[in-house]
Design a protein around this motif. Structure first.
Motif, PDB file in Angstrom:
ATOM      1  N   PHE A 140     -42.243   0.507   9.043  1.00  0.00           N
ATOM      2  CA  PHE A 140     -42.648   0.287  10.435  1.00  0.00           C
ATOM      3  C   PHE A 140     -41.409   0.320  11.335  1.00  0.00           C
ATOM      4  O   PHE A 140     -41.246   1.256  12.094  1.00  0.00           O
ATOM      5  CB  PHE A 140     -43.428  -1.027  10.573  1.00  0.00           C
ATOM      6  N   CYS A 141     -40.519  -0.673  11.212  1.00  0.00           N
ATOM      7  CA  CYS A 141     -39.347  -0.688  12.107  1.00  0.00           C
ATOM      8  C   CYS A 141     -38.229   0.230  11.620  1.00  0.00           C
ATOM      9  O   CYS A 141     -37.409   0.673  12.409  1.00  0.00           O
ATOM     10  CB  CYS A 141     -38.812  -2.103  12.273  1.00  0.00           C
ATOM     11  N   GLY A 142     -38.180   0.468  10.322  1.00  0.00           N
ATOM     12  CA  GLY A 142     -37.160   1.347   9.762  1.00  0.00           C
ATOM     13  C   GLY A 142     -35.750   0.779   9.722  1.00  0.00           C
ATOM     14  O   GLY A 142     -34.830   1.449   9.253  1.00  0.00           O
ATOM     15  N   ILE A 143     -35.534  -0.443  10.214  1.00  0.00           N
ATOM     16  CA  ILE A 143     -34.160  -0.973  10.271  1.00  0.00           C
ATOM     17  C   ILE A 143     -34.030  -2.390   9.726  1.00  0.00           C
ATOM     18  O   ILE A 143     -33.106  -3.119  10.072  1.00  0.00           O
ATOM     19  CB  ILE A 143     -33.581  -0.912  11.707  1.00  0.00           C
ATOM     20  N   GLY A 144     -34.977  -2.813   8.908  1.00  0.00           N
ATOM     21  CA  GLY A 144     -34.792  -4.116   8.257  1.00  0.00           C
ATOM     22  C   GLY A 144     -35.295  -5.328   9.019  1.00  0.00           C
ATOM     23  O   GLY A 144     -35.045  -6.459   8.619  1.00  0.00           O
ATOM     24  N   VAL A 145     -36.015  -5.113  10.123  1.00  0.00           N
ATOM     25  CA  VAL A 145     -36.430  -6.230  10.961  1.00  0.00           C
ATOM     26  C   VAL A 145     -37.826  -6.764  10.609  1.00  0.00           C
ATOM     27  O   VAL A 145     -38.066  -7.962  10.619  1.00  0.00           O
ATOM     28  CB  VAL A 145     -36.382  -5.809  12.456  1.00  0.00           C
ATOM     29  N   CYS A 146     -38.763  -5.857  10.265  1.00  0.00           N
ATOM     30  CA  CYS A 146     -40.184  -6.246  10.211  1.00  0.00           C
ATOM     31  C   CYS A 146     -40.676  -6.702   8.837  1.00  0.00           C
ATOM     32  O   CYS A 146     -41.707  -7.348   8.742  1.00  0.00           O
ATOM     33  CB  CYS A 146     -41.053  -5.101  10.706  1.00  0.00           C
ATOM     34  N   PHE A 147     -39.989  -6.360   7.781  1.00  0.00           N
ATOM     35  CA  PHE A 147     -40.385  -6.740   6.406  1.00  0.00           C
ATOM     36  C   PHE A 147     -41.750  -6.187   5.996  1.00  0.00           C
ATOM     37  O   PHE A 147     -42.416  -6.747   5.141  1.00  0.00           O
ATOM     38  CB  PHE A 147     -40.345  -8.266   6.214  1.00  0.00           C
ATOM     39  N   ASP A 148     -42.164  -5.096   6.609  1.00  0.00           N
ATOM     40  CA  ASP A 148     -43.428  -4.477   6.221  1.00  0.00           C
ATOM     41  C   ASP A 148     -43.254  -3.601   4.987  1.00  0.00           C
ATOM     42  O   ASP A 148     -44.207  -3.348   4.271  1.00  0.00           O
ATOM     43  CB  ASP A 148     -43.937  -3.583   7.364  1.00  0.00           C
ATOM     44  N   CYS A 149     -42.041  -3.142   4.750  1.00  0.00           N
ATOM     45  CA  CYS A 149     -41.809  -2.086   3.758  1.00  0.00           C
ATOM     46  C   CYS A 149     -41.467  -2.631   2.380  1.00  0.00           C
ATOM     47  O   CYS A 149     -40.861  -1.934   1.578  1.00  0.00           O
ATOM     48  CB  CYS A 149     -40.683  -1.192   4.247  1.00  0.00           C
ATOM     49  N   LEU A 150     -41.835  -3.896   2.095  1.00  0.00           N
ATOM     50  CA  LEU A 150     -41.427  -4.539   0.844  1.00  0.00           C
ATOM     51  C   LEU A 150     -41.872  -3.742  -0.381  1.00  0.00           C
ATOM     52  O   LEU A 150     -42.967  -3.172  -0.401  1.00  0.00           O
ATOM     53  CB  LEU A 150     -41.981  -5.964   0.786  1.00  0.00           C
TER      54      LEU A 150
ATOM     55  N   ALA B 237     -37.556  -1.450   1.574  1.00  0.00           N
ATOM     56  CA  ALA B 237     -37.388  -0.041   1.223  1.00  0.00           C
ATOM     57  C   ALA B 237     -36.577   0.720   2.264  1.00  0.00           C
ATOM     58  O   ALA B 237     -35.940   1.716   1.959  1.00  0.00           O
ATOM     59  CB  ALA B 237     -38.757   0.621   1.046  1.00  0.00           C
ATOM     60  N   CYS B 238     -36.592   0.227   3.520  1.00  0.00           N
ATOM     61  CA  CYS B 238     -35.857   0.947   4.565  1.00  0.00           C
ATOM     62  C   CYS B 238     -34.359   0.713   4.470  1.00  0.00           C
ATOM     63  O   CYS B 238     -33.578   1.473   5.024  1.00  0.00           O
ATOM     64  CB  CYS B 238     -36.360   0.558   5.945  1.00  0.00           C
ATOM     65  N   LEU B 239     -33.953  -0.363   3.797  1.00  0.00           N
ATOM     66  CA  LEU B 239     -32.529  -0.678   3.707  1.00  0.00           C
ATOM     67  C   LEU B 239     -31.946  -0.321   2.344  1.00  0.00           C
ATOM     68  O   LEU B 239     -30.789   0.070   2.233  1.00  0.00           O
ATOM     69  CB  LEU B 239     -32.281  -2.179   3.944  1.00  0.00           C
TER      70      LEU B 239
END
Ligand SMILES: Cc1cc2nc3c(=O)[nH]c(=O)nc-3n(C[C@H](O)[C@@H](O)[C@H](O)COP(=O)(O)OP(=O)(O)OC[C@H]3O[C@@H](n4cnc5c(N)ncnc54)[C@H](O)[C@@H]3O)c2cc1C
Ligand code: FES
Lengths: 474, 91
Positions: free
Chosen positions: B46-56, B67-69
Motif C-alpha cells: 500500500f504505502c511502499g515505504i514501511g509506514v502502513c504494515f499492510d505488506c506483512l 515486504a516493501c522494505l
C-alpha cells in the motif's frame, strides 16, 4: 561496532533525504563532527530514492531519467565521506544526557536487529513525510496504492506497479507519478485531480516567483500530452471494485464546493490505482522530544521552527517536510540552514533566506489550491474500512459517536481499536480526526507514538544502558 | 550471470539485486500475500515505504516482515502470511 569515542558527535542528523543530506554536508563544512542516520539503504530519501547499491542489480543510471536535479544530489553526496554514516539504522527514540542527546538506533545492516546508541550535542531532525490518505469504498483492495508508494517502487526498485494505472487525489505530486509510469511503459488511463484549475491561477503570483518549479511541472505536462494521458480536474475516485484485487474504479466530478455531482459516475478498468492527498509529516521524534507544533495551511501538524530552523527545544533543529510540506527544493534549503546553524555558524546567507521564503510561498500556494475536498465522509458506507490494520469499519466509529458524548481520539481508540494496529494510526489518523470532527491531525493523540517504529524485544535487550558510559573526554 | 531467485509459497520468483521482496513479487504480477486477522481479506503493498504494515509476509519462517522494505536474497523462503502469522500459536 564502533568504539565509544566514535559514537560522539557535535551534530547528528536524522534522515538522509534532501533536508538531511543538506544539513549534514553544511554542518561538516562548518567544522562540526557530524553523523547522519537513515533507515533506508542509500542516501536520497523519498525524492532521490535510489536502489540498494549492488552488483548486477537495479542501477542508479537506470532510474536517473525519473529524477530531477541530480546535480544537487551529487553535490550533496560528494560531501558525505566526511560524515559518519549510519544507513539501515532506524532511530526509535531519543533521550537526553548531561551533554546533549542520546540517539537510540536499531541497526538492521545484518538482516537482524542490533541496538546502538549515538551521542550528540545537537540534533537536526529531517524525517520527511508520508502520503496522506482518506478512506473510500474498496481502498483496502490490493492494487490500490499510495501515489508515493507507486513512485518508490519505480525509482527505488525499477518496478512498474501495474499495466493500467489511474492516478488520483490532489497536488502537484500526481504529475511526476503519472509521467514516470507512462515513461516506464504503463498505460496511465487518467490523472484525476480534485482541485480546480482556476484555484491555480489565483495563486499564480507565488508560482511565478518559482520559475524552476513551473518548468518542472511543464516538463511533466509535456510527457502526459505525448502519451495522450487525460488529465481531469475536479474529479475524484469514489470507489474501487474487485474481488481479490482492484479491477475497476469509479470516478465522479466535483462541483465548485468540492461535492460530488450526482450522475457523473464513470467506471474504468485498472489494475492499479495510485492515490495521494498530499503528505503527512513524520513527527514522532520531534514530539517525543517535546518540540512545539502548529497546524499548517494543508491541515498537517508540523514542527514550529524559527528563522534558523531551531525548534522550541534547545539544541534540536528541524528541517524539510517535518516543519511544513513543501517539496525537495525547500527541504534542501532548510537543511542547509539547519546544518550550518547547528554547527555554530553565526549567520545565515541572505541568499538562503530569500530562497526559503520564495519556496515557502510557493508551497503555501500549492496547499491552498489543493485542499482535500469536503464531503468524503458522506461517501463512506458503514462497511467501508477506515483503520486498515485493525479492520475497523466506518459504522463502528459512527455508532460510537452516536452512543457517546464528548468522544475524542482516545476513546475512539479504546472502544473501536481504530489506530491501535501496527501502523499506529499513521495511515488512518488524519481521516479519523476528521471523522470525529476534530482539528485534522491536531492534538487528538493520533500523532504521538512512544517508539517511532515497532522493534523486537531482542533488539531492546541488546541495548546497553547509558548510565555506565564513562563521562566523555572534552 | 543467471538471475537470482527466492521461493514464494513454492514457486521460484526471479529478482534483481537491490529489489525488495514486495517489488519482485509485484514485478511478476503477485498482488497480495497476506490475509487479515479479522475478515481474512487479501493485502499487499500500500504505502511502499514501511509506514502502513499492510505488506506483512513470512520470510524464512519469520512472520511480520515488511515486504516493501525487506531486500530479496537468493534462496530466501518466502510465504503468505495468514492472520498474525503465528499460526498454531493462535488461540
Ligand atoms: C513515498 C514517497 C515518494 C515521494 N516521491 C517524490 C518524488 O518522486 N518527487 C517529489 O518531488 N517528491 C516526492 N515525495 C515528496 C517528498 O516528501 C519530497 O518532498 C522530499 O523527499 C522531502 O525531503 P525530506 O528531506 O524532508 O524528507 P525525505 O526525503 O522523506 O527523507 C526523510 C528520510 O528520513 C528517514 N527517516 C525518517 N525517520 C527516521 C527514523 N526514525 N530513523 C531513521 N531514519 C528515518 C527516512 O528513511 C528518509 O530517508 C515523495 C514522498 C513520499 C512519501
Ligand atoms: S507497503 Fe506499507 S509497510 Fe510495506
Amino acid at each position: 561496532m564502533t568504539s565509544k569515542s566514535e559514537r560522539r558527535f557535535d551534530v547528528l542528523v536524522v534522515g538522509a533525504g534532501p533536508a538531511g543530506l543538506a544539513a549534514a554536508t553544511s554542518a561538516t563544512r562548518a567544522g562540526a563532527r557530524t553523523a547522519i542516520v537513515d533507515a533506508g539503504v542509500a542516501p536520497g530519501g523519498q525524492y532521490w530514492r535510489h536502489p540498494a547499491p549492488s552488483e548486477h542489480g537495479v542501477s542508479a543510471a537506470e532510474v536517473a531519467h525519473l529524477h530531477h536535479d541530480l546535480a544537487t544530489y551529487h553535490r550533496l553526496v560528494a560531501g558525505l565521506p566526511a560524515v559518519a554514516q549510519f544507513f539501515q539504522h532506524h532511530v526509535w527514540t531519543v533521550t537526553r544526557d548531561r551533554r546533549g542527546f542520546v540517539v537510540h538506533l536499531v541497526d538492521r545492516t545484518g538482516g537482524g536487529e542490533q541496538a546502538v546508541e549515538l551521542h550528540s550535542r545537537r540534533l537536526v531532525l529531517a524525517p520527511g513525510a508520508y502520503d496522506r490518505q482518506i478512506p473510500f469504498r474498496g481502498w483496502d483492495l490490493p492494487g490500490v496504492m499510495t501515489a508515493g508508494g507507486v513512485q518508490a517502487l519505480l525509482k527505488g526498485h525499477g518496478v512498474v506497479a501495474g499495466q493500467r494505472v489511474l492516478v488520483a487525489g490532489t497536488g502537484p505530486f500526481l504529475l511526476p507519478v503519472a509521467a514516470g509510469l507512462a515513461e516506464s511503459g504503463a498505460r496511465v488511463v487518467g490523472v484525476h485531480e480534485a482541485a480546480s484549475p482556476p484555484a491555480w491561477l489565483s495563486e499564480l503570483g507565488a508560482v511565478i516567483r518559482n520559475v524552476g518549479k513551473l518548468g518542472e511541472g511543464a516538463g511533466y505536462a509535456r510527457v502526459l500530452a505525448r502519451h495522450r494521458i487525460p488529465v481531469r480536474a475536479r474529479s475524484v475516485v469514489v470507489s474501487a471494485h474487485g474481488t481479490d484485487a482492484v479491477e475497476r474504479v469509479t470516478t465522479m466530478r466535483l462541483d465548485h464546493q468540492g461535492r460530488v455531482v450526482p450522475g457523473t459516475e464513470r467506471t474504468v478498468a485498472v489494475d492499479v490505482l495510485a492515490v495521494g492527498w498530499g503528505f503527512t509529516p513524520q513527527l514522532e521524534l520531534p514530539l517525543a522530544l517535546g518540540c512545539a507544533t502548529r497546524v499548517d495551511v494543508d491541515g498537517s501538524l508540523v514542527c514550529e521552527v524559527d528563522d534558523e530552523q531551531r525548534s522550541s527545544v534547545e539544541g534540536v533543529f528541524v528541517a524539510g517536510e517535518a516543519c511544513g510540506v513543501g517539496g525537495a527544493a525547500l527541504a534542501t534549503v532548510e537543511g542547509q540552514i539547519a546544518g550550518a546553524v547547528a554547527a555554530g555558524a553565526s549567520s545565515v546567507a541572505p541568499r538562503l533566506r530569500r530562497s526559503r521564503a520564495a519556496l515557502r510561498r510557493f508551497a503555501q500556494a500549492m496547499h491552498r489550491s489543493h485542499p482535500v475536498p469536503p464531503g468524503w465522509v458522506d461517501r463512506l458506507s458503514d462497511d467501508t474500512t477506515v483503520c486498515r490494520c485493525e479492520e475497523v469499519p466506518f459504522g463502528a466509529l459512527r455508532s460510537m459517536q452516536q452512543d457517546l458524548v464528548g468522544h475524542d481520539g482516545r476513546s475512539a481508540k479504546m472502544l473501536t481499536r481504530v489506530g491501535m494496529g501496527y501502523c499506529q494510526a499513521r495511515t488512518c489518523g488524519y481521516a479519523v480526526s476528521c471523522i470525529l470532527g476534530q482539528e485534522p491531525s491536531g492534538t487528538s493523540g493520533f500523532a504521538e507514538r512512544p517508539v517511532s517504529s515497532p522493534l523486537t524485544l531482542g533488539a531492546l535487550a541488546t541495548s546497553c544502558p547509558t548510565e555506565n558510559d564513562p563521562p566523555p573526554a572534552e | 550471470m543467471s538471475q537470482p531467485h527466492f521461493s514464494f509459497d513454492g514457486s521460484q520468483i526471479p529478482f534483481r539485486p537491490g529489489q525488495s521482496v514486495g517489488a519482485a513479487l509485484t514485478a511478476v504480477g503477485v498482488r497480495s500475500w497476506r490475509s487479515t486477522r479479522g475478515a481474512g481479506r487479501p493485502r499487499g503493498l500500500f504505502c511502499g515505504i514501511g509506514v502502513c504494515f499492510d505488506c506483512l509476509i513470512v520470510v524464512d519462517g519469520r512472520p511480520n516482515e515488511r515486504a516493501c522494505l525487506r531486500l530479496a536474497e537468493p534462496g530466501m523462503e518466502v510465504s503468505t502470511q495468514e492472520g498474525t502469522g503465528h499460526g498454531d500459536l493462535e488461540v
